[in-house]
Design an enzyme around this catalytic site. Structure first.
Site, PDB file in Angstrom:
ATOM      1  CG  ASP A 288      -5.333  -5.884   6.261  1.00  0.00           C
ATOM      2  OD1 ASP A 288      -5.143  -7.079   6.004  1.00  0.00           O
ATOM      3  OD2 ASP A 288      -6.192  -5.483   7.064  1.00  0.00           O
TER       4      ASP A 288
ATOM      5  CG  ASP B  55      -1.456  -2.409   8.930  1.00  0.00           C
ATOM      6  OD1 ASP B  55      -2.046  -3.251   9.644  1.00  0.00           O
ATOM      7  OD2 ASP B  55      -2.058  -1.669   8.138  1.00  0.00           O
TER       8      ASP B  55
END
Length: 108
Positions: free
Chosen positions: A9, A7
């Site tokens: 973030d 991912d």
């Protein structure tokens, strides 16, 4: 070949400041070890392109919560571009969800 899906973030970027200082060092180390990092994010195509440009990486990525995959045209000997892919900004975009018109036809 090893692949790491990540991912963005809070993983590649700081979850409070959204800065990615320091990530570039680890991404380079992983690349030297032959490990490709594939971003999988809710971010849009253009947001991830911007991040990859800043980090100086050119890898496929999954965007908008898995709705599509973007593969650089210069990778995989162009064997994954296929007729179903849309070409945009030197990427082959493979949509993983049906188009709105197709959904409408299902309901008729």
């Amino acid at each position: 070949m090893f692949v790491l899906f990540a991912d963005i973030d809070g993983t590649i970027t700081n979850k409070y400041t959204h800065a990615f200082e320091g990530s570039d060092v680890w991404l380079k180390k992983l690349n030297k070890l032959g490990i490709s990092v594939i971003f999988a994010s809710s971010k849009t195509f253009l947001e991830i392109c911007n991040i990859q440009e800043k980090l100086k990486i050119d890898q496929p990525f999954i965007f908008e919560n898995g709705s599509a995959i973007a593969i650089p045209k210069n990778q995989f000997n162009n064997t994954v571009t296929g007729s179903e892919a849309e070409i945009y900004n030197d990427f082959a975009i493979h949509s993983l969800v049906p188009k709105y018109l197709d959904i409408q036809l299902w309901n008729d």
